[in-house]
Design a protein around this motif. Structure first.
Motif, PDB file in Angstrom:
ATOM      1  N   VAL A  51       2.711   0.143   8.029  1.00 54.65           N
ATOM      2  CA  VAL A  51       2.661   0.723   9.367  1.00 54.65           C
ATOM      3  C   VAL A  51       2.564   2.238   9.209  1.00 54.65           C
ATOM      4  N   PRO A  52       1.410   2.849   9.513  1.00 52.15           N
ATOM      5  CA  PRO A  52       1.235   4.288   9.280  1.00 52.15           C
ATOM      6  C   PRO A  52       2.296   5.156   9.960  1.00 52.15           C
ATOM      7  N   SER A  53       2.711   4.792  11.161  1.00 55.80           N
ATOM      8  CA  SER A  53       3.698   5.600  11.886  1.00 55.80           C
ATOM      9  C   SER A  53       5.127   5.346  11.434  1.00 55.80           C
ATOM     10  N   CYS A  54       5.343   4.286  10.688  1.00 53.66           N
ATOM     11  CA  CYS A  54       6.651   3.978  10.062  1.00 53.66           C
ATOM     12  C   CYS A  54       6.359   3.587   8.621  1.00 53.66           C
ATOM     13  N   PRO A  55       5.984   4.535   7.773  1.00 56.22           N
ATOM     14  CA  PRO A  55       5.399   4.232   6.470  1.00 56.22           C
ATOM     15  C   PRO A  55       6.291   3.475   5.497  1.00 56.22           C
ATOM     16  N   ASP A  56       7.577   3.398   5.769  1.00 55.24           N
ATOM     17  CA  ASP A  56       8.469   2.650   4.881  1.00 55.24           C
ATOM     18  C   ASP A  56       8.432   1.155   5.158  1.00 55.24           C
ATOM     19  N   TRP A  57       7.736   0.758   6.220  1.00 56.69           N
ATOM     20  CA  TRP A  57       7.761  -0.648   6.630  1.00 56.69           C
ATOM     21  C   TRP A  57       6.372  -1.252   6.681  1.00 56.69           C
ATOM     22  N   THR A  58       6.331  -2.553   6.415  1.00 59.02           N
ATOM     23  CA  THR A  58       5.160  -3.361   6.743  1.00 59.02           C
ATOM     24  C   THR A  58       5.342  -3.862   8.175  1.00 59.02           C
ATOM     25  N   VAL A  59       4.310  -4.508   8.710  1.00 57.83           N
ATOM     26  CA  VAL A  59       4.418  -4.994  10.087  1.00 57.83           C
ATOM     27  C   VAL A  59       5.549  -6.006  10.223  1.00 57.83           C
ATOM     28  N   ASN A  60       5.654  -6.927   9.259  1.00 60.43           N
ATOM     29  CA  ASN A  60       6.721  -7.926   9.406  1.00 60.43           C
ATOM     30  C   ASN A  60       8.105  -7.283   9.318  1.00 60.43           C
ATOM     31  N   GLN A  61       8.255  -6.228   8.513  1.00 56.56           N
ATOM     32  CA  GLN A  61       9.534  -5.524   8.455  1.00 56.56           C
ATOM     33  C   GLN A  61       9.819  -4.776   9.752  1.00 56.56           C
ATOM     34  N   LEU A  62       8.777  -4.226  10.358  1.00 57.32           N
ATOM     35  CA  LEU A  62       8.939  -3.570  11.653  1.00 57.32           C
ATOM     36  C   LEU A  62       9.419  -4.572  12.705  1.00 57.32           C
ATOM     37  N   VAL A  63       8.829  -5.754  12.705  1.00 56.33           N
ATOM     38  CA  VAL A  63       9.248  -6.784  13.659  1.00 56.33           C
ATOM     39  C   VAL A  63      10.700  -7.185  13.403  1.00 56.33           C
TER      40      VAL A  63
END
Length: 257
Positions: free
Chosen positions: A33-45
């Motif tokens: 996730v470019p705006s939250c670079p420490d996370w992938t999409v599934n981690q963001l969810v």
């Protein structure tokens, strides 16, 4: 415009979660996730879902104050290679449970309080808008168009001014101290809805006022673009800026949430 009802906040928690889930089907959730670079999409969810469940737990148990130790949304690094078929129902269940917990209590009951604010009213708004911003993060990473009701975006903008701004000054006093000074005011003016916010930085504790008034710097544009700009999801370029651009740039560089 600028503040939704308690009932609308509860409804938006489930609505925004459903909109997020609709973007996940068939997507590669392992992309960064470019705006939250420490996370992938599934981690963001997972982050969003755990935040919803944290608020749900505090409301249901009627904790007197916020308990940060229960928040599992901070570290989601162990969640990898997850599928939408698992994450979709999980986050929708998280949202529905929180909404039902909020609907079952008095909005102004002094539970899960933060800085003296009634928890139900605060967390209904915070979790609705948390999901809005992170939905933008997710769909942008996946290349899916983002749309949000202007009423919701206006509420997001005023919530950022009333909650995120003073919290940032509290959490990062060294970074924000240089923003305080005589005449230091910022006017955020939506051009597509009736939403205007003035940020008063003349005292160590920032204040927010709704309405139109002259300020050191004014920013005009569509309310969704203003919302994304204050959350540092898009540059100010393309918006109309009048006055002290340096103050605006320093504000946005110092206030993160």
């Amino acid at each position: 415009m600028g503040k939704l009802s308690y009932e609308r906040h509860c409804a938006e928690i489930t609505n925004q979660a459903a909109l997020l889930v609709s973007a996940l089907d068939g997507a590669d959730l392992g992309v960064q996730v470019p705006s939250c670079p420490d996370w992938t999409v599934n981690q963001l969810v997972r982050h969003v879902g755990f935040a919803l469940r944290w608020a749900d737990e505090m409301i249901r148990e009627k904790l007197p104050e916020v308990d940060m130790s229960r928040n599992l949304a901070v570290d989601v690094s162990t969640y990898v290679n997850e599928q939408a078929s698992v994450l979709g129902p999980w986050i929708e269940e998280s949202a529905a449970s929180l909404a039902s917990a909020l609907e079952a209590v008095d909005p102004d009951e002094m539970i899960a309080t933060l800085a003296g604010h009634p928890g139900p009213r605060l967390w209904s708004r915070r979790m609705a808008q948390e999901t809005v911003i992170h939905r933008w993060d997710a769909v942008t990473a996946l290349g899916v168009p983002f749309e949000v009701d202007p009423e919701v975006a206006a509420d997001n903008l005023t919530e950022w001014a009333a909650f995120a701004l003073p919290l940032s000054f509290f959490r990062w006093p060294a970074e924000t101290a240089g923003l305080v000074g005589p005449g230091n005011t910022v006017h955020l003016h939506a051009t597509d809805v009736d939403c205007e916010v003035v940020l008063d930085l003349t005292a160590p504790r920032p204040a927010m006022r709704e309405g139109h008034e002259k300020a050191a710097v004014a920013v005009r544009g569509p309310v969704t673009d203003l919302m994304l700009a204050v959350y540092r999801r898009r540059p100010v370029d393309g918006l109309e800026v009048f006055g002290d651009r340096d103050l605006l740039d320093r504000l946005l560089a110092s206030v993160r949430f």
